[in-house]
Design an enzyme around this catalytic site. Structure first.
Site: not given
Length: 257
Positions: A148, A161, A165
Site C-alpha cells: 500500500s 496497518y 505493509k
C-alpha cells in the site's frame, strides 16, 4: 519471442489470496485472461466457488479453495489442494490483508496488533515459504506482494496497518535477494485509494474523498481493474528482469503535495 507472447501465462498456475472480491478478484481475472489457471481463495468457500464459476463461464480456468490466511494448517491445505488440482504453482499473489481499526496508534490493543501482523505479515511470509519448493522445482516463480502507499508515507489513523505493509516491502526485497538463485522474482505493488469494500470507510466519507481527489494529480480514486496491468507484467516473462521492486499505482498520491 514476440512481445505479445511475453505476457502469455498459458500453462502457469496462480494462487491469489483474498480474491473473492476487490483487487484480488480483479488481478485473478487479469491473470486468467492471459491464460493462467487461477486459484480463487478467501475465507468463505461459497464466495470462492461463486467467483470461480463465473470465471469458468467466461471460458477462463479457475477453481476455488477456501483459506483463512491467518491459519497455518489452512495455508498448507491451500498449497496442497492447488498441487493436487494443477500439479504446479508458478505465481503467488499475496493480496489478503486486514485493517480492523482506524485511529491513533496508541489506542490499538495488543490483540489487534497481533491480529494485523499475523494476517498482513506472517501469512504472506509463511505462504511464500510453502510455495518456494514448487518454484524451485520449476526453477521459476513470481511472488507479487500487495502492499500500500501507506507503507511508503504515514497517513492518519492507519498506523499499524501502515507498519505491517512497510514490513511487506522489506520481506519482498529479502525474498528477491535470497531466492533469485532459484529463479524466483519477488515484487511489491503499492495501490493508492482504490474503490473496494476494504477501503469503503475512506471513500464513503465524502469529506475524506473530496480531500483526496483534490490532492491527487489524477483527481480521482482508482478502480481494482487498474491494478491488473502491473500484476500481469510482474507475473509474466515480460517482467523477468524485475525483482525486488516496489511499484506504486496510486493516481499520483506519492507526488501530491
Amino acid at each position: 519471442m514476440h512481445s505479445k507472447e511475453q505476457f502469455n501465462l498459458t500453462g502457469k498456475v496462480a494462487i491469489i489470496t483474498g480474491s473473492s472480491k476487490g483487487i484480488g478478484k480483479a488481478i485473478a481475472k487479469g491473470l486468467a485472461e492471459q491464460g493462467a489457471q487461477v486459484v480463487i481463495s478467501s475465507r468463505n468457500q461459497e464466495a470462492c466457488d461463486e467467483v470461480a464459476t463465473a470465471f469458468n463461464e467466461e471460458g477462463l480456468k479457475a477453481i476455488g479453495i477456501a483459506c483463512h490466511i491467518g491459519k497455518e494448517d489452512q495455508r498448507k491445505n491451500l498449497v496442497d489442494k492447488t498441487i493436487a488440482a494443477f500439479g504446479r504453482i508458478d505465481i503467488l499473489v499475496n493480496n489478503a490483508a486486514i485493517n480492523p481499526v482506524y485511529g491513533p496508534i496508541e489506542e490499538v490493543s495488543p490483540e489487534i496488533f497481533d491480529k494485523i501482523m499475523d494476517v498482513n505479515v506472517k501469512a504472506p511470509w509463511s505462504l511464500s515459504n510453502l510455495v518456494l519448493p514448487h518454484f524451485q522445482a520449476n526453477k521459476n516463480g513470481s511472488i507479487i506482494n500487495i502492499a500500500s502507499v501507506e507503507a511508503l508515507t504515514p497517513g492518519l489513523g492507519l498506523g499499524i496497518y501502515s507498519t505491517s505493509k512497510a514490513a511487506i516491502l522489506m520481506l519482498t526485497k529479502n525474498q528477491a535477494k535470497e531466492w533469485g538463485k532459484f529463479g524466483v522474482k519477488a515484487n511489491a505493488i503499492c495501490p493508492g485509494l482504490i474503490k473496494t469494500k476494504f477501503s469503503a470507510a475512506l471513500w464513503q466519507n465524502e469529506k475524506i474523498l473530496s480531500k483526496v481527489e483534490k490532492a491527487l494529480p489524477s483527481s480521482r480514486m482508482g478502480l481494482p481493474k487498474e491494478m491488473v496491468g502491473l500484476a500481469c507484467l510482474l507475473a509474466s516473462d515480460a517482467g523477468n528482469y524485475m525483482t525486488g521492486g516496489v511499484y506504486t499505482a496510486d493516481g499520483g498520491y506519492m507526488i501530491a503535495g
